[in-house]
Design a protein around this motif. Structure first.
Motif, PDB file in Angstrom:
ATOM      1  N   ARG A 179     -42.785 -34.146  10.604  1.00  0.00           N
ATOM      2  CA  ARG A 179     -43.782 -34.580   9.612  1.00  0.00           C
ATOM      3  C   ARG A 179     -43.495 -33.945   8.250  1.00  0.00           C
ATOM      4  NH1 ARG A 179     -49.253 -34.410  13.219  1.00  0.00           N
ATOM      5  NH2 ARG A 179     -49.193 -36.596  13.836  1.00  0.00           N
ATOM      6  N   THR A 180     -43.177 -32.663   8.257  1.00  0.00           N
ATOM      7  CA  THR A 180     -42.889 -31.962   7.005  1.00  0.00           C
ATOM      8  C   THR A 180     -41.647 -32.541   6.338  1.00  0.00           C
ATOM      9  OG1 THR A 180     -43.917 -29.946   7.844  1.00  0.00           O
ATOM     10  CG2 THR A 180     -42.402 -29.699   5.984  1.00  0.00           C
ATOM     11  N   MET A 181     -40.609 -32.801   7.128  1.00  0.00           N
ATOM     12  CA  MET A 181     -39.392 -33.377   6.566  1.00  0.00           C
ATOM     13  C   MET A 181     -39.670 -34.764   5.981  1.00  0.00           C
ATOM     14  SD  MET A 181     -35.567 -33.770   8.216  1.00  0.00           S
ATOM     15  CE  MET A 181     -35.848 -35.168   9.272  1.00  0.00           C
ATOM     16  N   CYS A 182     -40.453 -35.567   6.676  1.00  0.00           N
ATOM     17  CA  CYS A 182     -40.799 -36.900   6.171  1.00  0.00           C
ATOM     18  C   CYS A 182     -41.602 -36.794   4.885  1.00  0.00           C
ATOM     19  CB  CYS A 182     -41.586 -37.682   7.225  1.00  0.00           C
ATOM     20  SG  CYS A 182     -40.622 -38.173   8.655  1.00  0.00           S
ATOM     21  N   TYR A 183     -42.556 -35.887   4.851  1.00  0.00           N
ATOM     22  CA  TYR A 183     -43.376 -35.715   3.661  1.00  0.00           C
ATOM     23  C   TYR A 183     -42.512 -35.269   2.475  1.00  0.00           C
ATOM     24  CZ  TYR A 183     -46.666 -33.808   0.312  1.00  0.00           C
ATOM     25  OH  TYR A 183     -47.341 -33.534  -0.846  1.00  0.00           O
ATOM     26  N   CYS A 184     -41.651 -34.289   2.697  1.00  0.00           N
ATOM     27  CA  CYS A 184     -40.789 -33.783   1.617  1.00  0.00           C
ATOM     28  C   CYS A 184     -39.835 -34.868   1.121  1.00  0.00           C
ATOM     29  CB  CYS A 184     -40.012 -32.559   2.089  1.00  0.00           C
ATOM     30  SG  CYS A 184     -41.064 -31.105   2.319  1.00  0.00           S
ATOM     31  N   ALA A 185     -39.305 -35.658   2.017  1.00  0.00           N
ATOM     32  CA  ALA A 185     -38.404 -36.744   1.613  1.00  0.00           C
ATOM     33  C   ALA A 185     -39.159 -37.775   0.785  1.00  0.00           C
ATOM     34  CB  ALA A 185     -37.782 -37.401   2.839  1.00  0.00           C
ATOM     35  N   GLY A 186     -40.376 -38.076   1.158  1.00  0.00           N
ATOM     36  CA  GLY A 186     -41.189 -39.013   0.392  1.00  0.00           C
ATOM     37  C   GLY A 186     -41.506 -38.479  -0.995  1.00  0.00           C
ATOM     38  N   ARG A 187     -41.846 -37.206  -1.082  1.00  0.00           N
ATOM     39  CA  ARG A 187     -42.117 -36.585  -2.384  1.00  0.00           C
ATOM     40  C   ARG A 187     -40.855 -36.573  -3.238  1.00  0.00           C
ATOM     41  NH1 ARG A 187     -45.553 -36.319  -5.272  1.00  0.00           N
ATOM     42  NH2 ARG A 187     -45.191 -34.248  -6.079  1.00  0.00           N
ATOM     43  N   MET A 188     -39.721 -36.266  -2.614  1.00  0.00           N
ATOM     44  CA  MET A 188     -38.456 -36.233  -3.354  1.00  0.00           C
ATOM     45  C   MET A 188     -38.135 -37.624  -3.903  1.00  0.00           C
ATOM     46  SD  MET A 188     -36.012 -34.401  -4.472  1.00  0.00           S
ATOM     47  CE  MET A 188     -35.859 -32.931  -3.502  1.00  0.00           C
TER      48      MET A 188
END
Length: 188
Positions: free
Chosen positions: A111-120
């Protein structure tokens, strides 16, 4: 978890491990776009889409580190044994999760990786928009300068002329400005 992020998640691991990872993530309503059993399959899938990659440290045809170095992925997360030597990554940009890992920790990490990728991705889009706006502003300022020099206008008068031309022709002011810069002669 937003749908666009989960639809861009690939799992690449030996078949049994890949199915287990898929099932664990499914308990949190995280559905990967593909579950693959080899590094070659993962590389082929990554050619078609920019995605996040969850992989194991060893695949039938290559190591997870080799896959990470070859992959054009938005992010790579690799599950490694507890005694894994990070030197094996040899410069690959990989987030490692040491096995054994709890289901909750795995879900939270994905979830954290998905969130960070979306923010990036959102930040990259914003940066591109700002770069485009800056480039357009430079064109407009150069065209104003050209009008000011050629027609002995003030800055506000030059801007007004471009703005009026833009409104009269229904074109963007940057297009009018580019036309001014491209013109050889400015008529008064």
């Amino acid at each position: 978890m937003t749908e666009p992020m989960t639809s861009r998640l690939l799992i690449a691991a030996p078949h049994g491990v890949a199915m287990k990872l898929r099932d664990i993530l499914a308990t949190a309503q995280i559905v990967p776009s593909a579950v693959l059993s080899t590094g070659g399959e993962a590389l082929a899938a990554l050619e078609d889409e920019q995605a996040l990659l969850l992989t194991s440290w060893r695949l039938p045809d290559m190591t997870g580190a080799e896959l990470a170095r070859k992959a054009d992925a938005a992010g790579v997360m690799m599950i490694v044994p507890g005694d894994y030597d990070p030197a094996e990554l040899d410069g690959a940009d990989v987030l490692t999760l040491h096995n054994p890992i709890s289901q909750d920790a795995l879900i939270q990490a994905v979830r954290t990786m998905c969130y960070c990728a979306g923010r990036m991705q959102a930040l990259e889009q914003k940066a591109q928009k700002l770069e485009r706006q800056l480039a357009e502003r430079k064109v407009i300022e150069r065209a104003k300068g050209r009008l000011m020099d050629a027609l002995h206008l003030s800055e506000s008068e030059a801007h007004y002329r471009m703005q009026k031309q833009s409104m009269d022709t229904g074109r963007r002011i940057v297009d009018v400005a580019q036309e001014i810069l491209d013109s050889v002669e400015i008529a008064s």
